[in-house]
Design a protein around this motif. Sequence first.
Motif, PDB file in Angstrom:
ATOM      1  N   ALA A  59      10.880  -4.881  -8.171  1.00 38.39           N
ATOM      2  CA  ALA A  59      10.264  -3.612  -7.780  1.00 38.39           C
ATOM      3  C   ALA A  59      10.846  -3.086  -6.469  1.00 38.39           C
ATOM      4  O   ALA A  59      10.983  -1.875  -6.284  1.00 38.39           O
ATOM      5  N   THR A  60      11.228  -3.993  -5.569  1.00 36.96           N
ATOM      6  CA  THR A  60      11.819  -3.574  -4.296  1.00 36.96           C
ATOM      7  C   THR A  60      13.091  -2.770  -4.523  1.00 36.96           C
ATOM      8  O   THR A  60      13.306  -1.717  -3.906  1.00 36.96           O
TER       9      THR A  60
ATOM     10  N   GLY B 242       3.735   1.471  -7.653  1.00 37.52           N
ATOM     11  CA  GLY B 242       2.627   2.427  -7.659  1.00 37.52           C
ATOM     12  C   GLY B 242       2.318   2.946  -6.266  1.00 37.52           C
ATOM     13  O   GLY B 242       2.097   4.144  -6.067  1.00 37.52           O
ATOM     14  N   ASP B 243       2.311   2.033  -5.292  1.00 40.55           N
ATOM     15  CA  ASP B 243       2.049   2.446  -3.910  1.00 40.55           C
ATOM     16  C   ASP B 243       3.147   3.377  -3.397  1.00 40.55           C
ATOM     17  O   ASP B 243       2.878   4.339  -2.657  1.00 40.55           O
TER      18      ASP B 243
ATOM     19  N   PRO C 138      -3.996   4.237 -11.735  1.00 43.02           N
ATOM     20  CA  PRO C 138      -4.344   4.608 -13.108  1.00 43.02           C
ATOM     21  C   PRO C 138      -3.108   4.822 -13.961  1.00 43.02           C
ATOM     22  O   PRO C 138      -2.059   5.251 -13.480  1.00 43.02           O
ATOM     23  N   ARG C 139      -3.242   4.509 -15.227  1.00 41.79           N
ATOM     24  CA  ARG C 139      -2.140   4.695 -16.151  1.00 41.79           C
ATOM     25  C   ARG C 139      -2.109   6.142 -16.617  1.00 41.79           C
ATOM     26  O   ARG C 139      -3.092   6.656 -17.149  1.00 41.79           O
TER      27      ARG C 139
ATOM     28  N   PRO D 199       7.744  -4.538 -16.225  1.00 40.20           N
ATOM     29  CA  PRO D 199       6.920  -5.111 -15.147  1.00 40.20           C
ATOM     30  C   PRO D 199       7.207  -4.508 -13.783  1.00 40.20           C
ATOM     31  O   PRO D 199       6.294  -4.413 -12.949  1.00 40.20           O
ATOM     32  N   GLN D 200       8.451  -4.088 -13.530  1.00 45.93           N
ATOM     33  CA  GLN D 200       8.756  -3.471 -12.228  1.00 45.93           C
ATOM     34  C   GLN D 200       7.977  -2.174 -12.053  1.00 45.93           C
ATOM     35  O   GLN D 200       7.529  -1.853 -10.941  1.00 45.93           O
ATOM     36  N   PHE D 201       7.804  -1.425 -13.144  1.00 41.37           N
ATOM     37  CA  PHE D 201       7.128  -0.130 -13.059  1.00 41.37           C
ATOM     38  C   PHE D 201       5.604  -0.266 -13.053  1.00 41.37           C
ATOM     39  O   PHE D 201       4.899   0.676 -12.700  1.00 41.37           O
ATOM     40  N   LEU D 202       5.118  -1.433 -13.471  1.00 43.32           N
ATOM     41  CA  LEU D 202       3.673  -1.684 -13.437  1.00 43.32           C
ATOM     42  C   LEU D 202       3.246  -2.325 -12.127  1.00 43.32           C
ATOM     43  O   LEU D 202       2.044  -2.519 -11.901  1.00 43.32           O
TER      44      LEU D 202
END
Length: 312
Positions: free
Chosen positions: A180-181, A218-219, A124-125, A210-213
């Motif tokens: 994201a990694t 998130g996981d 969720p945002r 985009p990396q934060f989305l």
Amino acid sequence: MADRFIKQGNTTTLVLRILGLAESTYYERLKRTKQSTGTSNNTGRGRPCPGYSLTLQGRKVSDEQIKEWLLELIEGEEHIYGYKLLAQCLRDKYDLVLGKSKAYRLCKELGILQKQRKPKSKHPRRLARNRLVTGPNQLWQADIKYGYVPGRDRFFFVFSIIDVFDRVIVAYYRGTVCEATHICQALGRAIWSRLQPGETMPVIRTDNGPQFLSVLFGDTCESWEMLHERIPPKTPNMNAYIESFHSSMERDLLTKESFETMEDAYAAIDWYMDFYNNRRMHGSLKRKAPTVFSEWVKQLKEEDQAKFHRTL
């Protein structure tokens, strides 16, 4: 041997299956053979994709920055537009010259093409809200900065995480890509260096890059029981401390140095991070460097520590 059977009229797929040879291996060997004999027009050493577009004034803007702008647009009323009109919006707002083919490619990479179904976020945002920060490791802000190496005509990335209370850069990453990694690895280093087992996790605040989305980020936050909140589009003031740090780095380093190699740029970034954390004085930190201020606050009584709270 494979070439001999293929020349006899057998299909390449059949021959490779019989010989137990992977297609990728065969074609890679064939490519190297052609290059060594001079029969190939492709030397395999072509100029890499520059990863940027130009403004009308000739200023270079990295693809990652363009992606952030595109994501900001679709968060607003421009979400009804296709990739061509999104490119026009960037031209109108930022004087960015963005061809339709590149606009299509970037929108496709982000999954925001008009005909595609926008993927549902697994997490969720959570919008950023005002918080009272009374000590370290309560609120961290994170963002990505873009640098440029004229000697290689390439951009590089600097991802930084700052503690809002004592202004320490708790972790950072620099490299030619920033996925994201890399973000998650830097966040992990920050946690291991600043927190003891069982301590309450800080809130991590970012923009809508985009990396934060990503599902991975998130996981990662969920597995560490860390609350991730995102600032609304066009509200950089809600990420003011990391924005201020990157502005200082731009002013103190990136606009003054002209790097010839990536190694030169990385060495300069490493020096600046050490300088900023350990020696650069801040007027808002009693004219102390962030790490010095952090140690000084630890010696104060609780009522004196409360004087340095921050609300944002």
